[in-house]
Design a protein around this motif. Sequence first.
Motif, PDB file in Angstrom:
ATOM      1  N   ILE A  47       0.835  -1.206   0.000  1.00 54.39           N
ATOM      2  CA  ILE A  47       0.000   0.000   0.000  1.00 54.39           C
ATOM      3  C   ILE A  47       0.867   1.253   0.000  1.00 54.39           C
ATOM      4  O   ILE A  47       0.613   2.209  -0.751  1.00 54.39           O
ATOM      5  CB  ILE A  47      -0.933  -0.007   1.237  1.00 54.39           C
ATOM      6  CG1 ILE A  47      -1.960  -1.141   1.120  1.00 54.39           C
ATOM      7  CG2 ILE A  47      -1.643   1.337   1.378  1.00 54.39           C
ATOM      8  CD1 ILE A  47      -2.827  -1.299   2.355  1.00 54.39           C
ATOM      9  N   GLY A  48       1.904   1.246   0.835  1.00 55.62           N
ATOM     10  CA  GLY A  48       2.800   2.397   0.869  1.00 55.62           C
ATOM     11  C   GLY A  48       3.531   2.595  -0.442  1.00 55.62           C
ATOM     12  O   GLY A  48       3.695   3.726  -0.918  1.00 55.62           O
ATOM     13  N   GLY A  49       3.953   1.482  -1.063  1.00 52.16           N
ATOM     14  CA  GLY A  49       4.653   1.577  -2.336  1.00 52.16           C
ATOM     15  C   GLY A  49       3.765   2.060  -3.457  1.00 52.16           C
ATOM     16  O   GLY A  49       4.228   2.756  -4.369  1.00 52.16           O
ATOM     17  N   VAL A  50       2.480   1.704  -3.409  1.00 47.49           N
ATOM     18  CA  VAL A  50       1.549   2.115  -4.470  1.00 47.49           C
ATOM     19  C   VAL A  50       1.135   3.570  -4.291  1.00 47.49           C
ATOM     20  O   VAL A  50       1.070   4.340  -5.260  1.00 47.49           O
ATOM     21  CB  VAL A  50       0.306   1.200  -4.472  1.00 47.49           C
ATOM     22  CG1 VAL A  50      -0.773   1.751  -5.407  1.00 47.49           C
ATOM     23  CG2 VAL A  50       0.689  -0.210  -4.895  1.00 47.49           C
ATOM     24  N   THR A  51       0.843   3.966  -3.051  1.00 48.07           N
ATOM     25  CA  THR A  51       0.356   5.331  -2.824  1.00 48.07           C
ATOM     26  C   THR A  51       1.467   6.371  -2.897  1.00 48.07           C
ATOM     27  O   THR A  51       1.242   7.495  -3.335  1.00 48.07           O
ATOM     28  CB  THR A  51      -0.338   5.415  -1.455  1.00 48.07           C
ATOM     29  OG1 THR A  51       0.581   4.993  -0.419  1.00 48.07           O
ATOM     30  CG2 THR A  51      -1.576   4.531  -1.431  1.00 48.07           C
ATOM     31  N   PRO A  53       5.086   5.848  -4.221  1.00 46.97           N
ATOM     32  CA  PRO A  53       6.202   5.013  -4.720  1.00 46.97           C
ATOM     33  C   PRO A  53       7.566   5.682  -4.602  1.00 46.97           C
ATOM     34  O   PRO A  53       8.575   5.009  -4.422  1.00 46.97           O
ATOM     35  CB  PRO A  53       5.821   4.764  -6.185  1.00 46.97           C
ATOM     36  CG  PRO A  53       4.897   5.896  -6.537  1.00 46.97           C
ATOM     37  CD  PRO A  53       4.149   6.218  -5.288  1.00 46.97           C
ATOM     38  N   ASP A  54       7.612   6.995  -4.711  1.00 54.67           N
ATOM     39  CA  ASP A  54       8.899   7.686  -4.672  1.00 54.67           C
ATOM     40  C   ASP A  54       9.406   7.906  -3.256  1.00 54.67           C
ATOM     41  O   ASP A  54      10.615   7.975  -3.034  1.00 54.67           O
ATOM     42  CB  ASP A  54       8.795   9.039  -5.395  1.00 54.67           C
ATOM     43  CG  ASP A  54       8.469   8.888  -6.877  1.00 54.67           C
ATOM     44  OD1 ASP A  54       8.880   7.854  -7.441  1.00 54.67           O
ATOM     45  OD2 ASP A  54       7.808   9.779  -7.431  1.00 54.67           O
ATOM     46  N   THR A  59      15.291   4.741   0.698  1.00 52.44           N
ATOM     47  CA  THR A  59      16.128   4.232   1.794  1.00 52.44           C
ATOM     48  C   THR A  59      16.016   5.090   3.041  1.00 52.44           C
ATOM     49  O   THR A  59      15.946   4.572   4.162  1.00 52.44           O
ATOM     50  CB  THR A  59      17.598   4.167   1.339  1.00 52.44           C
ATOM     51  OG1 THR A  59      17.708   3.334   0.192  1.00 52.44           O
ATOM     52  CG2 THR A  59      18.483   3.609   2.457  1.00 52.44           C
ATOM     53  N   ASP A  60      15.984   6.398   2.870  1.00 54.05           N
ATOM     54  CA  ASP A  60      15.869   7.293   4.022  1.00 54.05           C
ATOM     55  C   ASP A  60      14.571   7.048   4.787  1.00 54.05           C
ATOM     56  O   ASP A  60      14.556   7.090   6.029  1.00 54.05           O
ATOM     57  CB  ASP A  60      15.929   8.754   3.569  1.00 54.05           C
ATOM     58  CG  ASP A  60      17.308   9.141   3.057  1.00 54.05           C
ATOM     59  OD1 ASP A  60      18.278   8.430   3.385  1.00 54.05           O
ATOM     60  OD2 ASP A  60      17.407  10.141   2.318  1.00 54.05           O
ATOM     61  N   ASN A  61      13.485   6.787   4.062  1.00 58.13           N
ATOM     62  CA  ASN A  61      12.203   6.561   4.738  1.00 58.13           C
ATOM     63  C   ASN A  61      12.199   5.229   5.473  1.00 58.13           C
ATOM     64  O   ASN A  61      11.652   5.123   6.579  1.00 58.13           O
ATOM     65  CB  ASN A  61      11.061   6.598   3.715  1.00 58.13           C
ATOM     66  CG  ASN A  61       9.700   6.552   4.394  1.00 58.13           C
ATOM     67  OD1 ASN A  61       9.348   7.422   5.177  1.00 58.13           O
ATOM     68  ND2 ASN A  61       8.934   5.513   4.087  1.00 58.13           N
ATOM     69  N   VAL A  62      12.792   4.199   4.875  1.00 61.45           N
ATOM     70  CA  VAL A  62      12.880   2.900   5.557  1.00 61.45           C
ATOM     71  C   VAL A  62      13.704   3.032   6.831  1.00 61.45           C
ATOM     72  O   VAL A  62      13.344   2.493   7.885  1.00 61.45           O
ATOM     73  CB  VAL A  62      13.494   1.843   4.618  1.00 61.45           C
ATOM     74  CG1 VAL A  62      13.724   0.529   5.375  1.00 61.45           C
ATOM     75  CG2 VAL A  62      12.590   1.608   3.414  1.00 61.45           C
ATOM     76  N   GLN A  63      14.808   3.770   6.755  1.00 58.09           N
ATOM     77  CA  GLN A  63      15.616   4.008   7.949  1.00 58.09           C
ATOM     78  C   GLN A  63      14.832   4.779   9.004  1.00 58.09           C
ATOM     79  O   GLN A  63      14.960   4.508  10.203  1.00 58.09           O
ATOM     80  CB  GLN A  63      16.888   4.781   7.571  1.00 58.09           C
ATOM     81  CG  GLN A  63      17.873   3.970   6.744  1.00 58.09           C
ATOM     82  CD  GLN A  63      19.030   4.818   6.246  1.00 58.09           C
ATOM     83  OE1 GLN A  63      18.945   6.040   6.162  1.00 58.09           O
ATOM     84  NE2 GLN A  63      20.143   4.167   5.910  1.00 58.09           N
TER      85      GLN A  63
END
Length: 339
Positions: A47-51, A53-54, A59-63
């Motif tokens: 859901i996060g990747g679809v809404t 994607p950028d 990487t910064d957001n995953v961290q």
Amino acid sequence: MTHPATPARPAEPKRATAPHKTPHRTLLRTDLRTLSLLGVLAVLVVIGGVTQPDSFLDTDNVQLILTQASVIGVVTVGMTFVIISGGIDLSVGAIVALASVWATTVATQEYGFAGILFTAIVVGVACGLVNGLLIAYGGMVPFIATLAMLASGRGLALQITDGKTQVVTVDGVLSLGERDSYILGIPPLVLVFAAVTVIGWLVLNRTTFGRRSVAVGGNAEAARLAGIDVRRQRLYLYLLSGLCCGIAAFLLIVLAGSGQNTNGNLYELDAIAAAIIGGTLLTGGRGTIVGSVLGVLIFTTITNIFALNNLQSDVQQIAKGAIIVAAVLVQRRDAHSTT
């Protein structure tokens, strides 16, 4: 003279016995629950990747997600042990706040990195000691004792700060939150969270302390008859919860660069919720560290998705509440299926 033969007694019918509940069935349920939590987390990632994607998969957001999960995650590990034993700790958020402001006073910061870390841990353990003594040896209900600590801790934190933010000036502490301190792209806070998780898992599943905690939560009287000092075990569990709060307070100081009396707000609810959806029974006797950590990651990911999509926080809270209700219903179904 011969005696008449005694007639043979009819064989007694075999008593029906309940089917034996093997550990394999328990492990199977645990594995299925873990897989379901991983499935929920995977759906959230999609859901996060679809809404977004950028932004979401950056990487910064995953961290950022992992770093934000670290503080409440450490608290949740301690909370999981307490709930498994049949207790509850409503004071974890207040303990985090008190430890963070006490560790960031001007007098404490004069002792540098070691002084801040030492103070945060000592304050957390001291609060856990008070909770444990009141509950284990004072006979107080955990809900009441920890509720009193919640009020007292928040009040003392406000008194220490006088409502002001205490800015950290120790470079050794602030540098831990900078990108230069990352190890192989992993923030130090995440590494601490991972270490606490691994140690918690080992203690719960591979030590006598863990087995005693489960036994006390399953049936305290049976545990006492088996030779377990139930009161001492409960004291140790609240000490462990306080220790985790002290560690979390230090991580929060690194993350925020300051100490505030509002730190740790609603941590108790988030930690309890994460433990519940992870499969820990509120009545005690069952729980997993892995499940609790997955619960933390699910809630943190939901918060991140809502923030990236500029959605209101009230909808986020409703979503969290729905997840908690669903988790409790699943627990009740599991409980009925084993009886």
